[in-house]
Scaffold this motif. Sequence first.
Motif, PDB file in Angstrom:
ATOM      1  N   THR A 157      37.042  34.177  20.698  1.00 14.52           N
ATOM      2  CA  THR A 157      38.486  33.739  20.441  1.00 14.52           C
ATOM      3  C   THR A 157      38.697  32.588  21.200  1.00 14.52           C
ATOM      4  O   THR A 157      39.133  31.627  21.124  1.00 14.52           O
ATOM      5  N   ALA A 158      38.248  32.881  22.545  1.00 19.44           N
ATOM      6  CA  ALA A 158      38.538  31.768  23.765  1.00 19.44           C
ATOM      7  C   ALA A 158      37.609  30.408  23.347  1.00 19.44           C
ATOM      8  O   ALA A 158      38.257  29.290  23.210  1.00 19.44           O
ATOM      9  N   TYR A 159      36.478  30.396  22.621  1.00 16.15           N
ATOM     10  CA  TYR A 159      35.983  29.348  22.291  1.00 16.15           C
ATOM     11  C   TYR A 159      36.515  28.375  21.110  1.00 16.15           C
ATOM     12  O   TYR A 159      36.563  27.520  21.336  1.00 16.15           O
ATOM     13  N   TRP A 160      36.883  29.231  20.418  1.00 14.03           N
ATOM     14  CA  TRP A 160      37.260  28.590  18.973  1.00 14.03           C
ATOM     15  C   TRP A 160      38.790  28.338  19.181  1.00 14.03           C
ATOM     16  O   TRP A 160      39.173  27.230  18.574  1.00 14.03           O
ATOM     17  N   VAL A 161      39.561  28.960  19.975  1.00 13.32           N
ATOM     18  CA  VAL A 161      40.955  28.140  20.447  1.00 13.32           C
ATOM     19  C   VAL A 161      40.650  26.972  20.983  1.00 13.32           C
ATOM     20  O   VAL A 161      41.459  26.023  20.971  1.00 13.32           O
ATOM     21  N   ASN A 162      39.759  26.953  22.202  1.00 13.57           N
ATOM     22  CA  ASN A 162      39.500  25.722  22.752  1.00 13.57           C
ATOM     23  C   ASN A 162      39.030  24.672  21.931  1.00 13.57           C
ATOM     24  O   ASN A 162      39.508  23.696  21.857  1.00 13.57           O
ATOM     25  N   TYR A 163      38.149  24.988  20.808  1.00 10.43           N
ATOM     26  CA  TYR A 163      37.628  24.137  20.044  1.00 10.43           C
ATOM     27  C   TYR A 163      38.841  23.497  19.194  1.00 10.43           C
ATOM     28  O   TYR A 163      38.902  22.269  18.862  1.00 10.43           O
ATOM     29  N   TYR A 306      29.513  28.819  31.100  1.00 10.30           N
ATOM     30  CA  TYR A 306      28.953  27.158  30.944  1.00 10.30           C
ATOM     31  C   TYR A 306      28.097  26.878  29.691  1.00 10.30           C
ATOM     32  O   TYR A 306      27.615  25.852  29.731  1.00 10.30           O
ATOM     33  N   GLN A 307      28.502  27.445  28.531  1.00 10.12           N
ATOM     34  CA  GLN A 307      27.848  27.239  27.350  1.00 10.12           C
ATOM     35  C   GLN A 307      28.110  25.667  26.893  1.00 10.12           C
ATOM     36  O   GLN A 307      27.046  25.095  26.684  1.00 10.12           O
ATOM     37  N   THR A 308      29.309  25.174  26.945  1.00 10.34           N
ATOM     38  CA  THR A 308      29.438  23.878  26.556  1.00 10.34           C
ATOM     39  C   THR A 308      28.922  22.907  27.596  1.00 10.34           C
ATOM     40  O   THR A 308      28.194  21.890  26.897  1.00 10.34           O
ATOM     41  N   THR A 309      28.588  23.222  28.787  1.00  8.64           N
ATOM     42  CA  THR A 309      27.952  22.288  29.667  1.00  8.64           C
ATOM     43  C   THR A 309      26.724  22.276  29.444  1.00  8.64           C
ATOM     44  O   THR A 309      25.861  21.269  29.603  1.00  8.64           O
ATOM     45  N   LEU A 310      26.063  23.464  29.251  1.00  5.33           N
ATOM     46  CA  LEU A 310      24.585  23.749  28.943  1.00  5.33           C
ATOM     47  C   LEU A 310      24.200  22.694  27.805  1.00  5.33           C
ATOM     48  O   LEU A 310      23.212  21.908  27.915  1.00  5.33           O
ATOM     49  N   PHE A 311      24.847  22.648  26.639  1.00  8.49           N
ATOM     50  CA  PHE A 311      24.617  21.821  25.550  1.00  8.49           C
ATOM     51  C   PHE A 311      24.844  20.353  25.812  1.00  8.49           C
ATOM     52  O   PHE A 311      24.044  19.656  25.318  1.00  8.49           O
ATOM     53  N   SER A 312      26.031  20.201  26.278  1.00  9.15           N
ATOM     54  CA  SER A 312      26.165  18.457  26.719  1.00  9.15           C
ATOM     55  C   SER A 312      25.332  18.157  27.763  1.00  9.15           C
ATOM     56  O   SER A 312      24.714  17.133  27.572  1.00  9.15           O
ATOM     57  N   THR A 313      25.387  18.724  28.924  1.00  2.84           N
ATOM     58  CA  THR A 313      24.702  18.255  30.079  1.00  2.84           C
ATOM     59  C   THR A 313      23.290  18.532  30.094  1.00  2.84           C
ATOM     60  O   THR A 313      22.457  17.575  30.237  1.00  2.84           O
ATOM     61  N   LEU A 324      31.240  22.850  19.447  1.00  2.00           N
ATOM     62  CA  LEU A 324      30.881  23.641  18.117  1.00  2.00           C
ATOM     63  C   LEU A 324      29.803  24.730  18.348  1.00  2.00           C
ATOM     64  O   LEU A 324      29.914  25.752  17.919  1.00  2.00           O
ATOM     65  N   LEU A 325      28.837  24.139  18.937  1.00  2.00           N
ATOM     66  CA  LEU A 325      27.581  25.255  19.024  1.00  2.00           C
ATOM     67  C   LEU A 325      28.002  26.159  20.115  1.00  2.00           C
ATOM     68  O   LEU A 325      27.439  27.568  19.736  1.00  2.00           O
ATOM     69  N   ALA A 326      28.460  25.959  20.993  1.00  4.96           N
ATOM     70  CA  ALA A 326      29.327  26.884  21.896  1.00  4.96           C
ATOM     71  C   ALA A 326      29.936  27.937  21.269  1.00  4.96           C
ATOM     72  O   ALA A 326      29.911  29.338  21.394  1.00  4.96           O
ATOM     73  N   GLY A 327      30.730  27.526  20.136  1.00 10.09           N
ATOM     74  CA  GLY A 327      31.642  28.694  19.548  1.00 10.09           C
ATOM     75  C   GLY A 327      30.569  29.602  18.661  1.00 10.09           C
ATOM     76  O   GLY A 327      30.724  30.622  18.724  1.00 10.09           O
TER      77      GLY A 327
END
Length: 397
Positions: A157-163, A306-313, A324-327
């Motif tokens: 829920t948190a990831y998709w709300v943020n997205y 840090y999923q979003t950071t792992l994918f981006s950085t 999107l991938l973090a979700g």
Amino acid sequence: MLGMNRLEGAPLRAAIVVTGAFYFTLLGYDQGVLGGIIGQPQFLDTINNPNAIIQGLVVSIFDVGCMIGCAISGIYGLALGRRRAVILGCMLIVLGGAGQAAVYHIVQLVVFRIVTGIGLGIVSSNVPVWLAETSKARKRGQKVAVQLCLVLTGNVTAYWVNYGMGFTSGEVVFRIPIAWQCFYPLVAIVLALGLPQSPCVLYYWGEVNSGDEVLRRLYGGTEGADTALPGDTETSTALAAERTEILREIASEQQQQQQQRTPTATAGAKSLLLQSLGAQNRGRLLLIITLQSLQQLGGCNITAYYQTTLFSTSIGLPTNLSKLLAGFSAICFLLGTLPDVYLIERLGRRRLMLLGSCGCFTTMLLFTVLLALNTPSASWGAVAMLFSFQLYVPSHL
């Protein structure tokens, strides 16, 4: 809430489980919400664009608060009782969540992250125990697995709300996702007000009649019937056996506490490890502490934060694709809990944990190797390994 005061048997136990469900969903939501907004320009501008070290402090200080809350619960948990401790913890979470949603300075954010963590630590130390003390033994394993499933529901829920909020503008990008965490504890408070105290706590307090009444309600006895429930031999036998076991355990604990107060006893943690526990139980306690520590060091919470950071950085993907991938990765985490609900009583806790640990080790090792190769195909392989890691983590926990 008034109707809940009349619940008995399975409906009463279900109401306690539902109350715990809102907490576990909150736990997952809290784990995921800040990781999704920590890189938002609007959020960073509000807290004066701190460097990466300070950002890490803001994220991790929450866990320090959780440790404080667990320590408070360990000292005062029995004096408060499960129900009151859960209500107190939820009130602190609401206070901390509201303070974070209204953030205008990084100091404010840190303070209210600690407050939220303390509340979560208190609740997380009491809800599982409350559920265990009011559940039948053969159902406890499945309820633990369902709890983890609910944690991951909150995380997703948190990831998709943020997205979704990422497509808006202004400070609502981060204020609404942070404020939403107040919803879960508010509902839990309302539900908890209509639920009984744990019978174990009531017996510990010396309120034997109240403990008998709650135990009778949990087993579905009719109002006014005695504790033995003579109309149902099977239920009567189970209830009487549980009552006897609880009272025996309390008497044993009180006897040990009395021995620790003698002049020859050593106080504090040394007493816990060397005197009040036998050699066998002491080994079990240290084994549990070690396993829990190693589970957390395995990276389950780091990847959640840090999923979003792992994918981006780390992998180098575009920001929107990373979100999107973090979700979807969070959904993999949730899907990984579903087999455990079925398997936990069939394979047993030990086999399931070994299976999850081997899977986590293998996928994280491959993730690290593929990152080091630093090629386009290896990067997508690293994404696949991170997804696979999330599938194995629930069994590992």
